[in-house]
Design an enzyme around this catalytic site. Structure first.
Site, PDB file in Angstrom:
ATOM      1  N   TYR A 292       0.818  -1.211   0.000  1.00 27.80           N
ATOM      2  CA  TYR A 292       0.000   0.000   0.000  1.00 27.80           C
ATOM      3  C   TYR A 292       0.854   1.265   0.000  1.00 27.80           C
ATOM      4  O   TYR A 292       0.442   2.305  -0.501  1.00 27.80           O
ATOM      5  CB  TYR A 292      -0.910   0.034   1.235  1.00 27.80           C
ATOM      6  CG  TYR A 292      -2.261  -0.614   1.053  1.00 27.80           C
ATOM      7  CD1 TYR A 292      -2.384  -1.883   0.528  1.00 27.80           C
ATOM      8  CD2 TYR A 292      -3.418   0.066   1.434  1.00 27.80           C
ATOM      9  CE1 TYR A 292      -3.622  -2.470   0.385  1.00 27.80           C
ATOM     10  CE2 TYR A 292      -4.665  -0.522   1.301  1.00 27.80           C
ATOM     11  CZ  TYR A 292      -4.768  -1.788   0.771  1.00 27.80           C
ATOM     12  OH  TYR A 292      -6.000  -2.366   0.641  1.00 27.80           O
TER      13      TYR A 292
ATOM     14  N   LYS B 160       3.084 -15.326   1.776  1.00 27.73           N
ATOM     15  CA  LYS B 160       3.253 -16.001   0.483  1.00 27.73           C
ATOM     16  C   LYS B 160       4.747 -16.301   0.372  1.00 27.73           C
ATOM     17  O   LYS B 160       5.425 -15.872  -0.579  1.00 27.73           O
ATOM     18  CB  LYS B 160       2.731 -15.081  -0.645  1.00 27.73           C
ATOM     19  CG  LYS B 160       2.625 -15.749  -1.996  1.00 27.73           C
ATOM     20  CD  LYS B 160       1.544 -16.817  -2.106  1.00 27.73           C
ATOM     21  CE  LYS B 160       1.634 -17.532  -3.434  1.00 27.73           C
ATOM     22  NZ  LYS B 160       0.730 -18.713  -3.516  1.00 27.73           N
TER      23      LYS B 160
ATOM     24  N   ASP C 281      -3.146 -18.057  -0.225  1.00 29.15           N
ATOM     25  CA  ASP C 281      -4.172 -18.720  -1.056  1.00 29.15           C
ATOM     26  C   ASP C 281      -4.871 -19.820  -0.264  1.00 29.15           C
ATOM     27  O   ASP C 281      -6.098 -19.948  -0.283  1.00 29.15           O
ATOM     28  CB  ASP C 281      -3.567 -19.249  -2.364  1.00 29.15           C
ATOM     29  CG  ASP C 281      -2.291 -20.060  -2.183  1.00 29.15           C
ATOM     30  OD1 ASP C 281      -1.735 -20.078  -1.052  1.00 29.15           O
ATOM     31  OD2 ASP C 281      -1.849 -20.699  -3.160  1.00 29.15           O
TER      32      ASP C 281
ATOM     33  N   ASP D 131      -6.399  -6.874   3.946  1.00 22.60           N
ATOM     34  CA  ASP D 131      -7.543  -6.198   3.332  1.00 22.60           C
ATOM     35  C   ASP D 131      -8.479  -7.237   2.719  1.00 22.60           C
ATOM     36  O   ASP D 131      -9.692  -7.224   2.934  1.00 22.60           O
ATOM     37  CB  ASP D 131      -7.036  -5.229   2.245  1.00 22.60           C
ATOM     38  CG  ASP D 131      -8.168  -4.519   1.530  1.00 22.60           C
ATOM     39  OD1 ASP D 131      -9.103  -4.063   2.212  1.00 22.60           O
ATOM     40  OD2 ASP D 131      -8.122  -4.435   0.285  1.00 22.60           O
TER      41      ASP D 131
ATOM     42  N   ASP E 108     -12.325  -8.905   4.374  1.00 23.52           N
ATOM     43  CA  ASP E 108     -13.627  -8.879   3.690  1.00 23.52           C
ATOM     44  C   ASP E 108     -14.210 -10.282   3.613  1.00 23.52           C
ATOM     45  O   ASP E 108     -15.410 -10.492   3.803  1.00 23.52           O
ATOM     46  CB  ASP E 108     -13.491  -8.340   2.248  1.00 23.52           C
ATOM     47  CG  ASP E 108     -13.729  -6.836   2.162  1.00 23.52           C
ATOM     48  OD1 ASP E 108     -13.422  -6.135   3.157  1.00 23.52           O
ATOM     49  OD2 ASP E 108     -14.217  -6.364   1.117  1.00 23.52           O
TER      50      ASP E 108
HETATM   51  C1  IPM Z   1     -10.393  -1.105   4.086  1.00 23.64           C
HETATM   52  C2  IPM Z   1     -10.660  -0.442   2.757  1.00 23.64           C
HETATM   53  C3  IPM Z   1      -9.508   0.498   2.431  1.00 23.64           C
HETATM   54  C4  IPM Z   1      -8.249  -0.350   2.327  1.00 23.64           C
HETATM   55  C5  IPM Z   1      -9.694   1.356   1.174  1.00 23.64           C
HETATM   56  C6  IPM Z   1     -10.981   2.165   1.228  1.00 23.64           C
HETATM   57  C7  IPM Z   1      -8.514   2.250   0.908  1.00 23.64           C
HETATM   58  O1  IPM Z   1     -10.857  -1.397   1.791  1.00 23.64           O
HETATM   59  O2  IPM Z   1     -10.273  -0.385   5.091  1.00 23.64           O
HETATM   60  O3  IPM Z   1     -10.333  -2.332   4.130  1.00 23.64           O
HETATM   61  O4  IPM Z   1      -7.960  -0.909   1.256  1.00 23.64           O
HETATM   62  O5  IPM Z   1      -7.543  -0.459   3.315  1.00 23.64           O
HETATM   63 MG    MG Z   2     -10.969  -3.404   2.517  1.00 22.64          MG
END
Ligand code: IPM
Ligand code: MG
Length: 357
Positions: A141, A192, A224, A248, A252
């Site tokens: 990042y 990884k 993975d 990240d 999710d």
């Molecule tokens: C998160 C989001 C952010 C990230 C974005 C909005 C920059 O997806 O907080 O997980 O990638 O960290």
């Molecule tokens: Mg995110």
């Protein structure tokens, strides 16, 4: 003692969900005599529209002074064409890096009341309680060099740098080992290391740290495989520690196990335990302004703030208990709606949590 909390609603559904969280925080502020002072600032697209910058210096200065920050979400299609450095996301990333909020805690907990909202079978997810510890201020990042360059012959090439220094790995590792100590003593480091040198070093440092935490059982998993194991048998995990980008993605994925990403709070902490608290979900421009977003992730982020930055465990637990109670009452926003439940709006959900407090 008075303590300041900076509220940064941001974009999309951000203002709607932060409004509900603020009501809830105001109520526990009174109930538990916390002495919190709330202020509001601009970040993301909302800040771009007002000031031309995703992270105005005024916001950054106030964020540095605040005892804690609650952020809604940033981003939206109307700002997607801006150059990378001017995008709403830079507001969020700038806060993370300027405040050195390197430790991102993302708990994925399945509320028993929501077992049927998960896309996985109830027996696979019931009792699920995972803590993802994501490194937040390094890795690909923030790595330099980065950009899009033109090669001889005119073809363009995009590039980023995946980079971690030992000290960055060590400090996030310690946070994760300590989290494991306070939970079930299991830590899985995700990397990884079969392909990327930077994560070979990551693995080495985690091994080294393990010697200081003999009560924690450390394991390693390639990312993975971890993505697969999360949907195959998620309950094998206690604490997961990983770099910025893998964290990240996996957070999710873990969020969906709990029924909806609308339920997942997060804490981003620096070494002074100053923190920014935000839902894991984004600004959801497709449903913004409709009053149907789930405010619970933001409300629960407020609870995390009380626990981690303000040391107010009782007030944090009161919020969490109130959330559990409204779920018991069968109230659901659209994202967690199921048969027999009562669908409510963003505001109704906030009001129900208030009433339950
Ligand atoms: C998160 C989001 C952010 C990230 C974005 C909005 C920059 O997806 O907080 O997980 O990638 O960290
Ligand atoms: Mg995110």
């Amino acid at each position: 003692m008075s303590r300041s909390v900076l509220m940064l609603p941001g974009d999309g559904i951000g203002p709607e969900i932060v409004a509900e969280a603020e009501k809830v925080l105001n109520k526990v502020n009174d109930q538990f005599d916390l002495g919190l002072q709330f202020e509001t600032g601009l970040v993301g697209g909302a800040a771009i529209d007002e000031t031309g910058e995703p992270l105005p210096s005024d916001t950054l200065e106030r964020a540095k002074k605040a005892d804690a920050i609650v952020l809604g979400a940033v981003g939206g299609p109307q700002w997607d064409k801006l150059e990378m450095a001017k995008r709403p996301e830079k507001g969020l990333l700038g806060l993370r890096s300027n405040l050195e909020l390197f430790a991102n805690l993302r708990p994925a907990i399945l509320y028993p009341q929501l077992a049927s909202a998960s896309s996985l079978k109830p027996e696979v997810v019931s009792g699920l309680d995972i803590m993802i510890v994501r490194e937040l201020t390094g890795g690909i990042y923030f790595g330099q060099p980065r950009g899009v360059r033109e090669l001889d012959g005119g073809e363009r090439q995009g590039f980023n740098t995946y980079i971690y220094s030992e000290s960055e790995i060590r400090r996030i590792g310690r946070v994760a080992f300590e989290a494991a100590q306070q939970r079930n003593g299991k830590l899985c480091s995700v990397d990884k290391a079969n392909v990327l040198e930077v994560t070979v070093l990551w693995r080495e440092i985690m091994e080294e740290l393990a010697k200081d935490y003999p009560d924690v059982e450390l394991s390693h998993m390639y990312v993975d495989n971890a993505a697969m194991q999360l949907v195959r048998a998620p309950k094998q995990f206690d604490v997961i520690v990983t770099g910025n980008m893998f964290g990240d993605i996996l957070s999710d994925e873990a969020a969906m196990l709990t029924g909806s990403i609308g339920m997942l709070p997060s804490a981003s902490l620096n070494s002074e335990k100053q923190g920014m608290y935000e839902p894991c979900h984004g600004s959801a421009p497709d449903i913004a302004g409709q009053g149907i977003a789930n405010p619970l992730a933001t409300i629960l982020s407020g609870a995390m703030m009380l626990r981690y930055s303000l040391g107010e465990e009782k007030a944090a637990e009161a919020i969490e208990a109130a959330v559990s109670k409204v779920l018991d009452q069968g109230l659901r926003t659209a994202d967690i709606m199921s048969e027999g439940a009562k669908q409510v709006s963003t505001r109704e959900m906030g009001e129900a949590v208030l009433a339950a407090l």
